[in-house]
Design a protein around this motif. Structure first.
Motif, PDB file in Angstrom:
ATOM      1  N   VAL A 110      56.236 -51.649  -7.718  1.00  0.00           N
ATOM      2  CA  VAL A 110      56.380 -50.388  -6.138  1.00  0.00           C
ATOM      3  C   VAL A 110      57.111 -48.940  -6.544  1.00  0.00           C
ATOM      4  O   VAL A 110      57.606 -48.371  -6.502  1.00  0.00           O
ATOM      5  N   TYR A 111      58.835 -49.829  -7.130  1.00  0.00           N
ATOM      6  CA  TYR A 111      59.072 -48.837  -7.950  1.00  0.00           C
ATOM      7  C   TYR A 111      58.603 -47.724  -9.287  1.00  0.00           C
ATOM      8  O   TYR A 111      59.698 -46.969  -9.266  1.00  0.00           O
ATOM      9  N   LEU A 112      57.598 -48.247 -10.109  1.00  0.00           N
ATOM     10  CA  LEU A 112      56.698 -46.521  -9.933  1.00  0.00           C
ATOM     11  C   LEU A 112      56.514 -46.006  -9.017  1.00  0.00           C
ATOM     12  O   LEU A 112      56.419 -45.080  -9.778  1.00  0.00           O
ATOM     13  N   LEU A 113      56.486 -46.122  -7.855  1.00  0.00           N
ATOM     14  CA  LEU A 113      55.326 -44.519  -6.685  1.00  0.00           C
ATOM     15  C   LEU A 113      55.686 -43.646  -7.142  1.00  0.00           C
ATOM     16  O   LEU A 113      55.552 -42.432  -7.412  1.00  0.00           O
ATOM     17  N   PRO A 114      57.555 -43.700  -7.069  1.00  0.00           N
ATOM     18  CA  PRO A 114      57.923 -42.005  -6.613  1.00  0.00           C
ATOM     19  C   PRO A 114      57.730 -40.842  -8.005  1.00  0.00           C
ATOM     20  O   PRO A 114      57.218 -39.850  -8.294  1.00  0.00           O
ATOM     21  N   HIS A 115      57.546 -41.643  -9.435  1.00  0.00           N
ATOM     22  CA  HIS A 115      56.555 -41.299  -9.818  1.00  0.00           C
ATOM     23  C   HIS A 115      55.154 -41.164 -10.586  1.00  0.00           C
ATOM     24  O   HIS A 115      55.354 -40.116 -10.378  1.00  0.00           O
ATOM     25  N   LEU A 116      54.329 -42.051  -9.714  1.00  0.00           N
ATOM     26  CA  LEU A 116      52.920 -41.690 -10.362  1.00  0.00           C
ATOM     27  C   LEU A 116      53.167 -40.437  -9.304  1.00  0.00           C
ATOM     28  O   LEU A 116      51.999 -39.952  -9.380  1.00  0.00           O
ATOM     29  N   LEU A 117      53.167 -40.453  -7.554  1.00  0.00           N
ATOM     30  CA  LEU A 117      52.619 -39.510  -7.658  1.00  0.00           C
ATOM     31  C   LEU A 117      53.124 -38.379  -7.331  1.00  0.00           C
ATOM     32  O   LEU A 117      52.369 -37.738  -6.491  1.00  0.00           O
ATOM     33  N   ALA A 118      53.716 -38.272  -7.871  1.00  0.00           N
ATOM     34  CA  ALA A 118      54.484 -36.957  -8.513  1.00  0.00           C
ATOM     35  C   ALA A 118      53.663 -36.448  -9.765  1.00  0.00           C
ATOM     36  O   ALA A 118      53.920 -35.001 -10.155  1.00  0.00           O
ATOM     37  N   ARG A 119      52.483 -36.987 -10.105  1.00  0.00           N
ATOM     38  CA  ARG A 119      51.719 -36.670 -11.370  1.00  0.00           C
ATOM     39  C   ARG A 119      50.453 -37.417 -10.696  1.00  0.00           C
ATOM     40  O   ARG A 119      50.155 -37.245  -9.757  1.00  0.00           O
ATOM     41  N   LYS A 120      49.648 -36.471 -11.305  1.00  0.00           N
ATOM     42  CA  LYS A 120      47.498 -36.331 -11.077  1.00  0.00           C
ATOM     43  C   LYS A 120      47.390 -37.119 -11.254  1.00  0.00           C
ATOM     44  O   LYS A 120      46.781 -37.006 -12.526  1.00  0.00           O
ATOM     45  N   VAL A 121      47.015 -38.429 -10.755  1.00  0.00           N
ATOM     46  CA  VAL A 121      46.338 -39.742 -11.316  1.00  0.00           C
ATOM     47  C   VAL A 121      45.727 -40.235 -10.733  1.00  0.00           C
ATOM     48  O   VAL A 121      46.180 -40.073  -9.088  1.00  0.00           O
ATOM     49  N   LYS A 122      45.052 -41.010 -11.310  1.00  0.00           N
ATOM     50  CA  LYS A 122      44.408 -42.450  -9.902  1.00  0.00           C
ATOM     51  C   LYS A 122      44.851 -43.604 -10.284  1.00  0.00           C
ATOM     52  O   LYS A 122      45.005 -44.065 -11.307  1.00  0.00           O
ATOM     53  N   ILE A 123      45.532 -43.741  -8.905  1.00  0.00           N
ATOM     54  CA  ILE A 123      45.353 -45.421  -8.657  1.00  0.00           C
ATOM     55  C   ILE A 123      44.822 -46.406  -8.072  1.00  0.00           C
ATOM     56  O   ILE A 123      44.038 -46.090  -7.460  1.00  0.00           O
ATOM     57  N   VAL A 124      45.246 -47.547  -8.924  1.00  0.00           N
ATOM     58  CA  VAL A 124      44.109 -49.060  -8.506  1.00  0.00           C
ATOM     59  C   VAL A 124      45.126 -49.781  -8.231  1.00  0.00           C
ATOM     60  O   VAL A 124      45.847 -50.266  -8.721  1.00  0.00           O
ATOM     61  N   THR A 125      44.980 -50.556  -7.168  1.00  0.00           N
ATOM     62  CA  THR A 125      46.243 -52.332  -7.155  1.00  0.00           C
ATOM     63  C   THR A 125      45.730 -52.730  -6.105  1.00  0.00           C
ATOM     64  O   THR A 125      44.737 -53.006  -5.155  1.00  0.00           O
ATOM     65  N   PRO A 126      45.505 -54.262  -6.252  1.00  0.00           N
ATOM     66  CA  PRO A 126      45.824 -55.267  -4.622  1.00  0.00           C
ATOM     67  C   PRO A 126      46.620 -55.103  -3.992  1.00  0.00           C
ATOM     68  O   PRO A 126      46.401 -55.642  -3.385  1.00  0.00           O
ATOM     69  N   SER A 127      47.515 -54.367  -3.999  1.00  0.00           N
ATOM     70  CA  SER A 127      49.292 -54.767  -3.429  1.00  0.00           C
ATOM     71  C   SER A 127      48.908 -53.869  -2.185  1.00  0.00           C
ATOM     72  O   SER A 127      48.944 -52.257  -2.255  1.00  0.00           O
ATOM     73  N   ILE A 128      48.691 -54.458  -1.434  1.00  0.00           N
ATOM     74  CA  ILE A 128      48.475 -54.117   0.372  1.00  0.00           C
ATOM     75  C   ILE A 128      49.893 -53.003   0.797  1.00  0.00           C
ATOM     76  O   ILE A 128      50.074 -52.848   1.452  1.00  0.00           O
ATOM     77  N   TYR A 129      50.919 -54.019  -0.259  1.00  0.00           N
ATOM     78  CA  TYR A 129      52.725 -54.269  -0.069  1.00  0.00           C
ATOM     79  C   TYR A 129      52.651 -52.735  -0.994  1.00  0.00           C
ATOM     80  O   TYR A 129      53.949 -52.507  -0.179  1.00  0.00           O
ATOM     81  N   LEU A 130      52.482 -52.169  -1.868  1.00  0.00           N
ATOM     82  CA  LEU A 130      52.250 -51.318  -2.373  1.00  0.00           C
ATOM     83  C   LEU A 130      52.005 -49.794  -1.335  1.00  0.00           C
ATOM     84  O   LEU A 130      52.177 -49.498  -1.502  1.00  0.00           O
ATOM     85  N   ILE A 131      51.055 -49.588  -1.096  1.00  0.00           N
ATOM     86  CA  ILE A 131      50.004 -49.208  -0.020  1.00  0.00           C
ATOM     87  C   ILE A 131      50.436 -48.659   1.436  1.00  0.00           C
ATOM     88  O   ILE A 131      50.780 -47.167   0.935  1.00  0.00           O
ATOM     89  N   LYS A 132      51.046 -49.998   1.933  1.00  0.00           N
ATOM     90  CA  LYS A 132      52.785 -49.349   2.646  1.00  0.00           C
ATOM     91  C   LYS A 132      53.615 -48.590   2.408  1.00  0.00           C
ATOM     92  O   LYS A 132      54.423 -47.597   3.027  1.00  0.00           O
ATOM     93  N   LYS A 133      53.850 -48.614   1.238  1.00  0.00           N
ATOM     94  CA  LYS A 133      54.537 -47.470   0.536  1.00  0.00           C
ATOM     95  C   LYS A 133      54.583 -46.051   0.145  1.00  0.00           C
ATOM     96  O   LYS A 133      54.708 -45.411   0.092  1.00  0.00           O
ATOM     97  N   VAL A 134      53.528 -45.690   0.254  1.00  0.00           N
ATOM     98  CA  VAL A 134      52.494 -44.349   0.136  1.00  0.00           C
ATOM     99  C   VAL A 134      52.742 -43.790   0.635  1.00  0.00           C
ATOM    100  O   VAL A 134      51.918 -43.891   2.454  1.00  0.00           O
ATOM    101  N   PRO A 135      53.492 -42.235   0.721  1.00  0.00           N
ATOM    102  CA  PRO A 135      53.678 -41.853   2.034  1.00  0.00           C
ATOM    103  C   PRO A 135      52.032 -41.460   2.938  1.00  0.00           C
ATOM    104  O   PRO A 135      51.492 -40.730   2.551  1.00  0.00           O
ATOM    105  N   ILE A 136      51.926 -40.744   4.280  1.00  0.00           N
ATOM    106  CA  ILE A 136      50.755 -41.044   4.882  1.00  0.00           C
ATOM    107  C   ILE A 136      50.270 -39.070   4.566  1.00  0.00           C
ATOM    108  O   ILE A 136      49.447 -38.508   4.170  1.00  0.00           O
ATOM    109  N   THR A 137      51.362 -38.497   4.237  1.00  0.00           N
ATOM    110  CA  THR A 137      51.002 -37.164   3.393  1.00  0.00           C
ATOM    111  C   THR A 137      50.227 -36.965   2.441  1.00  0.00           C
ATOM    112  O   THR A 137      49.691 -35.809   1.566  1.00  0.00           O
ATOM    113  N   TYR A 138      50.136 -38.288   0.963  1.00  0.00           N
ATOM    114  CA  TYR A 138      50.024 -37.988  -0.304  1.00  0.00           C
ATOM    115  C   TYR A 138      48.538 -37.776   0.047  1.00  0.00           C
ATOM    116  O   TYR A 138      47.536 -38.177   0.641  1.00  0.00           O
TER     117      TYR A 138
END
Length: 252
Positions: A110-138
């Motif tokens: 989850v601590y990767l998120l701030p860095h990844l969301l600042a880049r134009k990448v495609k993210i694949v995950t099985p983690s609902i826990y991680l999805i909950k941390k993504v801002p709704i504006t993303y």
């Protein structure tokens, strides 16, 4: 000192001494008795310690993690937070715009998120826990793997997830795990189904990274899903005792 930092220090002291008094914690952390008691209550609720008269002791559980004694994801959220942040900050540096990135379940990735969301990448995950941390504006692309949902660990797994994984080709894959052994080179997980999914992702990834903190050196779980030598890099906050494998990167 922040609350999560105190919890980490208390756990470190309890593991080292087996038993610690409230007075010792007050002196070492420079906090009040009421603050120590609140922290001990929180750690006991997480199943990590047992409070005793005048102090606390490390909870006695099996040395080998399984589905019977693995702590739920939400109860590990704030443990070793500084170490996890340092590890993820360094591990993500090779990711560039346009990459397809797998992000594992668990609290560390989850601590990767701030860095990844600042880049134009495609993210694949099985983690609902991680999805909950993504801002709704993303507005970027995130793919959630389907399968059997585990509420305790906030993830999906199983044959459906494995079939979806086979459709992807990852530039980078970031993994968490329960424990490692630098002696045997084994990487451990408490659940065979989750381990099988991780193995499939390893096959589909060009670069494979393991993200751990030094507490993982002391943990053995029921199943081995990888060998340390299979990873492009292993990012840790502290070097292991003895000779350090060549693909370890320390992130102080």
């Amino acid at each position: 000192m922040l609350s999560q930092q105190r919890l980490y220090h208390i756990m470190s002291i309890v593991k080292e001494q087996s038993f610690v008094t409230i007075k010792e914690l007050m002196d070492q952390l420079d906090v009040s008795k009421s603050t120590v008691n609140r922290d001990l209550i929180e750690l006991e609720e997480q199943g990590l310690i047992t409070r005793e008269r005048g102090g606390a002791m490390c909870r006695e559980v099996s040395d080998t993690l399984s589905a019977f004694n693995e702590v739920t994801t939400v109860n590990k959220e704030n443990l070793c937070a500084e170490a996890k942040a340092a590890v993820c900050s360094k591990a993500v540096r090779n990711v560039k715009d346009g990459d397809c990135v797998y992000v594992d379940s668990g609290t560390t990735p989850v601590y990767l998120l701030p860095h990844l969301l600042a880049r134009k990448v495609k993210i694949v995950t099985p983690s609902i826990y991680l999805i909950k941390k993504v801002p709704i504006t993303y507005k970027g692309d995130i793919y959630l793997l389907g399968g059997r949902f585990s509420p305790d660990y906030d993830l999906s797994s199983g044959s459906m997830a494995v079939e979806m994984i086979r459709s992807f080709n990852f530039d980078h894959a970031f993994f968490s795990t329960n424990g490692v052994s630098t002696e045997s080179g084994e990487v451990y997980i408490f659940d065979m189904e989750i381990g099988t999914m991780k193995k499939e992702i390893m096959k589909k990834s060009q670069n494979r990274y393991l993200l751990i903190d030094d507490s993982k050196y002391r943990i053995k779980a029921m199943f081995t899903w990888a060998k340390l030598e299979e990873f492009t890099n292993i990012y840790v906050n502290q070097a292991p005792a003895g000779e350090m494998p060549e693909n370890f990167t320390v992130c102080p």
